[in-house]
Write an enzyme that holds these catalytic residues in place. Structure first.
Site, PDB file in Angstrom:
ATOM      1  N   GLY A  93      -2.807  -3.343  -2.218  1.00  0.00           N
ATOM      2  CA  GLY A  93      -1.351  -4.150  -1.297  1.00  0.00           C
ATOM      3  C   GLY A  93      -1.502  -4.420  -0.390  1.00  0.00           C
ATOM      4  N   SER A 109      -5.099   5.874  -1.216  1.00  0.00           N
ATOM      5  CA  SER A 109      -4.985   4.164  -0.970  1.00  0.00           C
ATOM      6  C   SER A 109      -6.510   3.687  -1.331  1.00  0.00           C
ATOM      7  CB  SER A 109      -4.864   3.599   0.910  1.00  0.00           C
ATOM      8  OG  SER A 109      -5.107   2.461   0.636  1.00  0.00           O
ATOM      9  N   SER A 156       0.688  -1.108   0.208  1.00  0.00           N
ATOM     10  CA  SER A 156      -0.199  -0.107  -0.471  1.00  0.00           C
ATOM     11  C   SER A 156       0.461   1.138  -0.117  1.00  0.00           C
ATOM     12  CB  SER A 156      -0.501   0.242   1.209  1.00  0.00           C
ATOM     13  OG  SER A 156      -2.041   1.207   1.331  1.00  0.00           O
ATOM     14  N   GLY A 157       1.031   2.657  -0.938  1.00  0.00           N
ATOM     15  CA  GLY A 157       1.883   3.403  -1.090  1.00  0.00           C
ATOM     16  C   GLY A 157       2.990   3.055  -2.198  1.00  0.00           C
TER      17      GLY A 157
END
Length: 1129
Positions: free
Chosen positions: A410, A180, A130-131
């Site tokens: 993710g 996100s 994530s990110g």
């Protein structure tokens, strides 16, 4: 020295001291690791440190993309780089991997052209934490595909505009990512035979609905709430009862309502414009806003604990939020309170209502809110699909192909991980297994089946963890589903079953004691601890019958529409409905099957740091991501492997053009030998390519070389075919043109012969006509000559006679003139003679008188002297008379010159008015006027018969038939004939249109100019500051002069001066010639002078303008108004 150390400097210019014992482990860096490489397969030193250094030095130089064969590694820059312009799109179009520097556009371009070349579906799997930048990479690929398809159609714009809407409703700020994705999506883009985008379809997976009700610290709710509160107008917010984001519990749980780098107001405008492109109506937009506002008001409801019949119960504290929420949902507020505080149970056909505690009431409220938002999100996705999905047209029985883009959440590992994180990490486990299977398993199995000399490469396989979670019997997901179906199942019983079933698994980490409520799983990316509280409730994902009944009672058709399936489903059916985990697992299995039939491309996104700062490279974080993504093993297998492979038949059919004489695959038997001959002739015998049992295996650079050679060979053959076809076409065109030319020549020659015949016939006819005309001409000329001679003699006779008559007349006139002159001369001589005789008599008398006084001689001398004096005096008087006559002649000549010069000068408005109307004086009182100007002296001569009359008495009317004029009023005339809403009252501003209708545009402009002149004359409008030079440039023409010139009054001054000159010469009696006075002639000139517009219309328009000014109510008549009255007369 014994304790000496060696100083080393790393790539970040940090110094390290190394002991001599450890210095033996230091090796010289390979040249490829010094400056970095674009494809990490080319690294000389293949280890984690070299891979990490390669990414670091490229990231430091703001180069975020690196290849690993056909796999792209993208490091999130956390800033906008100028590498996504239309020029870059054109630069990467139709380029193979390796021809250009690594770029996300290179992967998209290869997806697109592999789909067209191989006629096979493609997919691009974008993975990472994530990110790491997965969502942005998906948007860039969409942008490239929309541009490269070349159609620029409406459907392409709709596909691109779907992203802002999905991000607003499905993305949120987390501690790791400001944007996100809290849901997964698979965008399947369909292309037609020509390679143009024909439609698309979006599949969504597992929206994190719990975020609507609660957020972790420093996190926000979904973007749409903040965008709506910032972007809505004040009127809309008033209708919805909305305020600031800090006013709502659902938006400030994380103490973060602002996201740096995001403009919520601007984003809201983008969302609305995207909704218009995707066919969202205004009514639907408003209904969505109402539901979102209702969710915010529901979050502000407060519950108070009560005790009812020894049972814990609660009540909703009445507040404006309850009424607003009920109004927006269009339900009764009392029904909302009942639904949130009680639950109806049906037992043996009887319904029993039980009260709920405060915690249960809050759970019911949150479940209702999550149900609304989740179903709203599903409806929005279906609405977008309805706009962008098109029925594919099967042209020539060819199946249109597609490119799938997978942008899914993710890998997540927070401080507190719940059921959503388990599902998200399960999806990532499946994607990792798909990557491992495609890159390692299938590839090495195929090498073994094809009997390729191959050294097996070890890799990290996550199949055991995936089996434990979702595949093998009694897996974690199935145990959670089983416990969810038990009415008395709890999170604790579920955890107990998980511990008893999987405590011996190496990938399962049980709690340390019985009091802990969490368990751990060893994922491919690390260990994640999951908190079991709320697992079963989230997995059931069901709404009790009271909420469904409340929705059913609503008058809002939109909320009924999104809850349509729930309302139509019975109570028992809802109990047996599939759980959330089973639905997600089924969707995930379908996704994996879809990906397995596509040719995949992989994009591995790397997050460089946890602080979301640009140009900060956390080596520990990055090496951890590289390890669990299997990047080391990927580089090894890509370096040693053969990513390009063809069956023998496919290879022969595609590359047989490289060897002359090779037949198609279906016309020969030895496919393997043919493939080997082609590969040896093009690639060479010593190159690293392999031939298996059914396929030929190539490296990436081999495929590039073969494609280049194939393009050259096909181009040569195409040029040869084009030459032959063009030659045949040109020969056919030549024969056709020659036949056409022969036909045209035949027709032309016949046409020319016919034309020449007609010309000859016309010539002979003209010759005959000329002969006849010549004969008639000669006869006419003779007759004309005779007549001219006769006319000449007659005219000579008449002229001679006229000459004689005129000569006699002239002689007579001359005689009379000479006689008059002679008589006048005689008269002057006689007078002179009389004077001289008189002087002589005076001399004689003087001489006679003086003889008595003196001697005769002296008397004669004295008399002669006085006589000469008198003669001199007479001569002097004669000269004086002549001089006076000459001066009079000069004066008259100068007067004529002045009058001529005055006629050439422009008319000045102020001088003209003062000269013409100066007699009125400076006061408006009667009998106090000044002298009349030149030309108006007749106004001063008043008959004595009227001197005693009062000036206030009315003038006698002419002796005509008496007529009633009371009906003829100017107000009535204005109401009848004036244009538009114009009245008879005076206004102190220019008119927008003439008072009367004029057809000609020049007349309209002239009428408007007259009104402007009246305003300036009355002082209601200032004179313009600019002036126009006359032709010689020596003087300026005022505005009045320009208006007079336009209306044809330039000759006023010249006529007036001419009349004044006549008046000075004549000096006749004014009373006897009053009809022919200067004033009457001036009025006559005003009425009769020809101008540039029609006389009647112009005079009528001018009179109307002046009358409008004079008929001003409640205003004293002034001198200038009297002047206007005179002008009207």
């Amino acid at each position: 020295p014994i304790n000496s150390k060696i100083r080393e400097t790393d790539s970040e210019t940090e110094e390290h001291w190394i002991s001599p014992q450890n210095a033996t482990n230091i090796k010289p860096m390979h040249p490829t690791s010094i400056h970095g490489v674009e494809d990490m397969i080319q690294l000389g030193d293949l280890n984690e440190a070299c891979i990490l250094r390669n990414l670091f030095i490229r990231y430091r130089d703001r180069v975020i993309y690196t290849y690993t064969g056909s796999i792209l590694v993208a490091v999130n820059p956390y800033q906008l780089l100028p590498i996504y312009t239309p020029d870059h799109i054109r630069l990467y179009s139709n380029k193979k991997i390796g021809e250009m520097p690594p770029h996300i556009f290179g992967i998209a371009d290869n997806c697109y052209f592999n789909m067209q070349r191989n006629n096979k579906d493609q997919c691009c799997i974008i993975s990472g934490e994530s990110g790491a930048g997965k969502t942005e990479s998906t948007k860039l690929i969409l942008q490239f595909l929309a541009a490269i398809s070349g159609q620029h159609s409406w459907i392409e714009q709709q596909v691109l505009e779907a992203n802002p809407i999905l991000e607003a409703f499905g993305n949120a700020k987390t501690i790791r990512n400001d944007n996100s994705s809290r849901f997964g999506k698979y965008i399947d883009i369909h292309f037609n035979r020509r390679g143009a985008i024909e439609g698309a379809k979006i599949e969504q997976y597992l929206l994190e609905k719990s975020r609507v009700c609660r957020q972790a610290p420093d996190e926000r709710n979904y973007h749409i709430f903040y965008c709506m509160l910032r972007g809505m107008s004040s009127d809309q917010k008033t209708k919805l009862g909305l305020g600031l984001a800090t006013d709502y519990n659902y938006l400030n749980m994380g103490n973060c309502t602002v996201c740096d780098g995001r403009d919520d107001m601007k984003e809201y405008s983008s969302i609305l414009s995207a909704m218009k492109v995707l066919m969202f109506t205004d009514t639907e937009n408003w209904e969505i806003s109402k539901l979102l506002a209702a969710i915010l008001h529901m979050g502000n409801l407060r519950f108070e604990a009560r005790t009812f019949k020894h049972l814990d119960s609660c009540v909703v504290v009445r507040s404006p939020d309850l009424a607003k929420a009920a109004t927006l949902l269009e339900v009764d507020p009392q029904d909302v309170m009942t639904c949130l505080t009680t639950r109806t149970l049906i037992t043996r056909g009887e319904s029993v209502s039980t009260p709920l505690s405060v915690d249960q009431g809050l759970d019911v409220r949150d479940a209702f809110v999550k149900g609304i938002y989740g179903r709203l999100f599903v409806w929005i996705v279906e609405k977008i699909n309805a706009a962008i999905y098109r029925t594919l047209s099967n042209e020539d029985n060819d199946i249109p192909r597609s490119i799938g883009l997978l942008d899914i959440f993710g890998f997540e590992n927070f401080n507190i991980n719940s059921f959503e994180q388990l599902c998200i990490n399960l999806a990532n486990e499946n994607l990792q297994q798909f990557f491992v299977r495609h890159v390692f398993k299938l590839e090495q199995e195929e090498y073994n089946l094809e009997r390729i000399n191959w050294q097996h490469i070890e890799f990290t396989d996550n199949q055991d963890a995936l089996d434990m979670i979702a595949i093998k019997p009694m897996n974690i997901i199935s145990l959670i589903d089983e416990e969810s179906k038990f009415p008395k199942g709890t999170d604790a019983t579920m955890l107990s079953k998980l511990n008893s079933q999987h405590k011996l698994s190496i990938n399962y980490i049980p709690p340390k004691n019985s009091h802990e409520t969490h368990f751990g799983i060893q994922h491919f990316a690390g260990v994640v601890q999951y908190e079991t509280k709320g697992f079963l409730e989230k997995n059931r994902d069901s709404l009790h019958s009271d909420i469904i009944q409340l929705v059913h009672s609503s008058k809002n058709k939109f909320i009924k529409q999104i809850f349509q399936a729930d309302v139509a489903m019975g109570v028992e059916t809802r109990k047996r409905s599939p759980t959330l985990s089973s639905q997600f697992k089924r969707s995930l299995d379908l996704l994996m099957r879809t990906l397995s039939v596509c040719q995949p491309f992989f994009v591995r996104c790397i997050k460089p740091n946890e602080l979301k700062k640009p140009m900060l490279f956390d080596r520990g974080l990055c090496v951890r991501q590289l390890r669990y993504s299997g990047m080391m093993e990927t580089i090894r297998i890509r370096r040693a492997g053969y990513p390009i492979r063809y069956t023998f038949a496919e290879f022969v059919d595609r590359y047989r053009v490289l060897m002359p004489g090779v037949k198609p695959a279906h016309k020969q038997e030895d496919h393997r030998g043919t493939c080997q001959r082609i590969a040896v002739s093009v690639l060479g015998r010593n190159e690293d390519w392999k031939i298996g049992r059914t396929k030929i295996f190539l490296k990436d650079h081999h495929d590039v070389q073969l494609e280049i050679e194939r393009d050259k060979a096909i181009t040569d053959k195409v040029i040869l075919i084009q030459k032959a076809v063009r030659g045949m076409k040109d020969r056919a065109n030549f024969l056709k043109a020659r036949s056409a030319v022969i036909v045209i020549q035949t027709m032309w020659r016949g046409f020319i012969c016919r034309k020449n015949y007609r010309v000859m016939r016309t010539g002979f006819l003209r010759l005959q006509a000329l002969c006849r005309s010549r004969k008639h001409y000669l006869a006419y000329r003779d007759s004309r000559t005779r007549i001219i001679q006769l006319q000449a003699r007659c005219r000579a006779f008449l002229i001679r006679r006229t000459f004689c008559t005129r000569l006699n007349s002239i002689c007579t006139i001359q005689a009379y003139a000479r006689g008059m002159i002679a008589r006048r001369r005689c008269k002057h001589l006689r007078l002179e003679r009389e004077r001289r005789l008189e002087a002589e008599r005076q001399r004689l008398a003087e001489e006679e008188r003086l003889r008595n006084l003196m001697t005769a001689r002296r008397a004669r001398a004295e008399a002669e002297r006085k006589h000469q004096e008198r003669l001199a005096q007479l001569a002097l008087e004669q000269e004086e008379r002549e001089r006076a006559e000459r001066e009079e002649a000069c004066r008259k000549k100068e007067l004529l010159e002045q009058m001529e010069q005055a006629r050439q000068e422009p008319v000045s408005d102020s001088d003209m008015v003062d000269k013409m109307f100066g007699f009125l004086g400076s006061t408006s009182l009667p009998n106090l006027e000044g002298d009349a100007p030149a030309g108006f002296e007749d106004l001063e001569y008043v008959s004595k018969d009227y001197e005693d009359d009062s000036i206030d008495e009315a003038l006698p009317l002419p002796n005509e038939e008496q007529e009633d004029l009371s009906e003829y009023k100017f107000a009535k005339f204005a109401a009848t004939y004036f244009q538009g809403n114009t009245t008879h009252t005076y206004v102190r501003r220019p008119l927008k249109q003439p008072l009367l209708f004029h057809e000609d545009e020049g007349d309209q402009l002239a009428a408007l100019a007259v009104w402007v002149t009246v305003l300036r004359f009355m002082g209601d409008m200032p004179e313009p500051k600019y002036q126009i030079s006359i032709s010689d440039g020596s003087e300026k023409i005022p505005v009045m002069t320009k208006i007079y010139e336009t209306l044809g009054k330039r000759t006023y001054k010249r006529e007036l001066q001419a009349l004044q000159g006549d008046e000075e010469v004549r000096s006749s009696i004014i009373d006897s010639q009053k009809r022919n006075s200067v004033r009457h002639k001036l009025v006559s000139l005003t009425l009769k002078k020809k101008s540039k517009i029609t006389e009647e219309v112009r005079l009528f328009g001018i009179s109307s303008d002046c009358c409008k000014r004079i008929n001003t109510p409640n205003r004293n008549t002034s001198v200038k108004e009297q002047i206007l009255q005179i002008e009207i007369l």
